[in-house]
Design a protein around this motif. Structure first.
Motif, short mmCIF file in Angstrom:
data_model
loop_
_atom_site.label_atom_id
_atom_site.label_comp_id
_atom_site.label_asym_id
_atom_site.label_seq_id
_atom_site.Cartn_x
_atom_site.Cartn_y
_atom_site.Cartn_z
N LYS A 61 40.21 17.03 93.16
CA LYS A 61 38.69 17.20 93.75
C LYS A 61 38.31 16.44 93.02
O LYS A 61 38.66 16.70 91.42
CB LYS A 61 38.33 19.15 94.11
N ILE A 62 36.91 16.09 93.02
CA ILE A 62 36.19 15.36 91.49
C ILE A 62 34.93 16.29 91.38
O ILE A 62 34.46 16.98 91.42
CB ILE A 62 36.18 13.76 91.93
N ASP A 63 35.28 16.78 89.44
CA ASP A 63 33.81 17.16 89.25
C ASP A 63 33.68 16.12 88.14
O ASP A 63 33.20 16.35 87.15
CB ASP A 63 34.62 18.40 87.99
N LYS A 64 32.05 15.71 89.46
CA LYS A 64 31.23 14.49 89.47
C LYS A 64 30.36 14.58 87.03
O LYS A 64 30.48 14.06 86.87
CB LYS A 64 30.40 14.81 90.11
N VAL A 65 30.35 16.34 87.51
CA VAL A 65 29.74 16.68 86.42
C VAL A 65 30.38 16.67 84.83
O VAL A 65 29.91 15.58 84.15
CB VAL A 65 28.91 18.26 87.13
N ALA A 66 31.50 17.41 85.11
CA ALA A 66 32.25 17.12 84.23
C ALA A 66 33.01 15.47 83.52
O ALA A 66 33.73 15.37 82.45
CB ALA A 66 33.55 18.11 84.41
N GLY A 67 32.74 14.28 85.10
CA GLY A 67 33.77 13.50 84.50
C GLY A 67 35.17 13.50 85.01
O GLY A 67 35.75 12.90 84.42
N VAL A 68 35.75 14.83 85.57
CA VAL A 68 36.96 15.34 85.64
C VAL A 68 37.82 15.11 87.34
O VAL A 68 37.33 15.96 87.70
CB VAL A 68 37.42 16.80 84.71
N LEU A 69 38.95 14.92 86.75
CA LEU A 69 39.48 15.43 88.75
C LEU A 69 40.81 16.26 88.11
O LEU A 69 41.23 16.70 87.28
CB LEU A 69 40.69 13.42 89.04
N GLU A 70 40.44 16.96 89.33
CA GLU A 70 41.59 18.56 89.12
C GLU A 70 42.40 18.53 90.63
O GLU A 70 41.95 17.99 92.24
CB GLU A 70 40.68 19.44 89.02
N THR A 71 43.66 18.27 90.09
CA THR A 71 44.11 18.30 91.38
C THR A 71 44.84 19.27 91.66
O THR A 71 45.19 20.54 91.03
CB THR A 71 46.14 17.35 90.83
N ASN A 72 45.06 19.63 93.41
CA ASN A 72 45.59 20.60 93.72
C ASN A 72 46.29 20.57 94.57
O ASN A 72 46.14 20.54 95.95
CB ASN A 72 44.18 21.54 94.17
N ARG A 73 47.64 20.82 94.08
CA ARG A 73 48.99 20.30 94.92
C ARG A 73 49.47 21.65 95.84
O ARG A 73 48.78 22.31 95.71
CB ARG A 73 50.70 20.18 93.92
N PRO A 74 49.68 20.61 97.35
CA PRO A 74 49.81 21.56 97.86
C PRO A 74 51.19 22.48 98.02
O PRO A 74 52.39 21.72 97.50
CB PRO A 74 49.55 20.52 99.47
N ASP A 75 51.06 23.65 98.63
CA ASP A 75 52.84 24.52 98.80
C ASP A 75 53.40 24.14 99.69
O ASP A 75 52.05 24.92 100.60
CB ASP A 75 52.28 25.87 97.77
N ALA A 76 54.20 23.97 100.07
CA ALA A 76 54.59 23.81 100.95
C ALA A 76 55.05 25.04 102.13
O ALA A 76 54.12 25.14 103.12
CB ALA A 76 56.30 23.11 100.82
N LYS A 77 55.20 25.56 101.11
CA LYS A 77 55.63 26.88 102.09
C LYS A 77 54.25 27.96 102.22
O LYS A 77 54.25 28.24 103.65
CB LYS A 77 56.21 28.28 100.63
N ASN A 78 53.23 28.07 101.44
CA ASN A 78 51.88 28.03 101.89
C ASN A 78 51.40 27.36 103.70
O ASN A 78 50.56 28.00 104.24
CB ASN A 78 50.38 28.17 101.09
N ALA A 79 52.10 26.55 102.85
CA ALA A 79 50.76 25.05 104.50
C ALA A 79 51.51 25.34 105.46
O ALA A 79 51.27 25.49 106.84
CB ALA A 79 51.42 23.65 104.06
N LEU A 80 53.26 25.70 105.74
CA LEU A 80 53.74 25.69 107.26
C LEU A 80 53.19 27.43 106.83
O LEU A 80 53.30 27.97 108.28
CB LEU A 80 55.18 26.58 106.17
N TYR A 81 52.56 28.53 105.93
CA TYR A 81 52.25 29.85 106.40
C TYR A 81 50.86 29.53 107.65
O TYR A 81 50.88 29.85 108.85
CB TYR A 81 52.70 30.20 105.63
N GLN A 82 50.37 28.73 106.79
CA GLN A 82 48.46 28.60 107.46
C GLN A 82 49.03 27.85 108.51
O GLN A 82 48.78 28.35 110.26
CB GLN A 82 48.06 27.51 106.61
N ALA A 83 49.75 26.67 109.14
CA ALA A 83 50.20 26.64 109.86
C ALA A 83 50.87 27.10 111.73
O ALA A 83 50.10 26.76 112.63
CB ALA A 83 51.46 24.90 109.80
N THR A 84 51.64 28.23 110.92
CA THR A 84 52.54 29.10 111.57
C THR A 84 51.14 30.04 111.88
O THR A 84 51.46 30.07 113.82
CB THR A 84 53.23 29.87 111.28
N ILE A 85 50.32 30.88 111.28
CA ILE A 85 49.27 31.21 111.21
C ILE A 85 47.83 29.94 112.78
O ILE A 85 47.82 30.93 113.94
CB ILE A 85 47.96 31.64 110.64
N LYS A 86 47.79 29.28 113.15
CA LYS A 86 46.73 28.03 113.63
C LYS A 86 47.33 28.57 115.08
O LYS A 86 46.54 29.01 115.98
CB LYS A 86 46.53 27.24 112.72
#
Length: 386
Positions: free
Chosen positions: A343-368
């Protein structure tokens, strides 16, 4: 029809010239030269059917005298071929009959009459017993299909070839089929499978009738870069001796590959800009030009961000040798499309990465999927109650 070692099949050379002749980015003066070359080939091979099609598409101008002469020659040649077939059927053996039918098939291929060529190839196949010879007929069909970019015919022919190999077949033809299938996959945007097939064929490449070895390496590197992870890219492409011997002959390709692997992003963008013209003017890659450009940028931006939890936009722009505004717009598009996990923090001029957690993504997909299934069951139960 089949190319000699190191020689591309002449009809596919003609197909590339026809592609360039219709390409909007090719200069008019170049198109004048291409038109003369295309007409010379069409006239030399008496390609009456193709000539009529090109006249209808306004690619070539009609010369009725030339067209009539072509038709007359073709009619005379067909008459001779029919006489040879009749003679073989009356006086000679089965192999001679097959050869006579094959000669007629190759004649229709040479003059660019697709329908009659396919029809005659079927007749020739009915006279053929050996699996190897049947495979050769499939290769003739594939070359014809690639000339016309008939993907349905290509797909059916590849499936047919695979079925023939189950009956038996030599390794040389199997390896050739991998290149044909790889080219089909690349032409239909299945770059991952194309890269795997091309890499399997690097040390056994003999398919010169499709394209020269340099072009094969060009396709292999381009498809591998957007398909393989860093470790596989290093093992199979960067350090591959077969690729190292040729890659220097292809403009910008060595810099493109090595600068990506060595994280020299500024050099990568320079090489990337140099390659765009080659990709755009390739008849197999041109339809996927914009898609490929996006995929390459996704790979390189993801690789850069992999090293950071957060990084300033200015630092990233400097690494790539571009402006902050360019990186800001670029990343915004890729983040919105779900291609980059940051995500881009436009005010601070910084990029912050939020790498997806594979297990969490699988859990969310199962719930959906579970919610979706429960909703369907509830709707079904209401119908049954009624």
């Amino acid at each position: 029809m089949e190319g000699q070692e190191g020689t591309q099949e002449l009809h596919l050379v003609l197909a590339h010239k026809l592609f360039l002749l219709r390409h909007p980015d090719v200069q008019d003066i170049e198109k004048v030269r291409l038109k003369e070359e295309v007409f010379a080939v069409v006239k030399a091979d008496d390609m009456a059917s193709l000539y009529e099609a090109l006249i209808a598409d306004s690619v070539l101008e009609r010369d009725q005298g030339v067209l009539d002469a072509m038709r007359e020659k073709n009619d005379g040649e067909i008459k001779k071929l029919d006489e040879k077939i009749a003679d073989a059927e009356e006086n000679l053996g089965e192999s001679e009959v097959r050869e006579a039918h094959l000669a007629k098939s190759l004649f229709f291929i040479r003059i660019g009459d697709k329908e009659k060529a396919l029809e005659q190839l079927k007749v020739t196949e009915s006279k053929t017993v050996a699996v190897g010879q049947k495979m050769d007929l499939v290769f003739y069909t594939l070359q014809l299909a690639f000339f016309y970019m008939d993907f349905d015919l290509i797909s059916k022919s590849i499936d047919k070839a695979k079925n023939l190999f189950e009956e038996g077949g030599d390794w040389e033809r199997k390896n050739r089929l991998k290149v044909y299938e790889g080219l089909y996959c690349m032409s239909t945007r299945n770059f991952k499978k194309a890269a795997d097939l091309f890499l399997d064929s690097i040390s056994t490449f003999t398919t010169y009738e499709l394209f020269p070895y340099d072009t094969f390496i060009f396709y292999t590197v381009l498809t591998s870069i957007i398909s393989l992870d860093r470790v596989s890219l290093k093992q199979k492409v960067v350090d591959a001796p077969e690729i190292l011997t040729v890659i220097g002959k292809i403009p910008h390709l060595s810099e493109f590959l090595n600068s990506l692997y060595e994280c020299q992003y500024k050099s990568f963008f320079v090489a990337f800009a140099g390659l765009t013209e080659q990709i755009k003017l390739d008849r197999y890659l041109h339809p996927h030009f914009r898609y490929y450009m996006r995929e390459v940028r996704t790979v390189v931006y993801s690789q850069f961000l992999e090293s950071y939890k957060s990084v300033t936009i200015e630092a990233m722009a400097k690494a790539f040798g571009v402006t902050v505004e360019f990186i800001d717009v670029e990343l915004s598009r890729f983040i919105a499309a779900g291609k980059l996990h940051c995500k881009i923090d436009k005010v601070a001029g910084v990029l912050e990465t939020n790498r997806p957690d594979a297990k969490n993504a699988l859990y969310q997909a199962t719930i959906k999927q579970g919610d979706f299934l429960l909703n369907r069951i509830q709707k079904l139960s209401r119908v049954i109650d009624l």
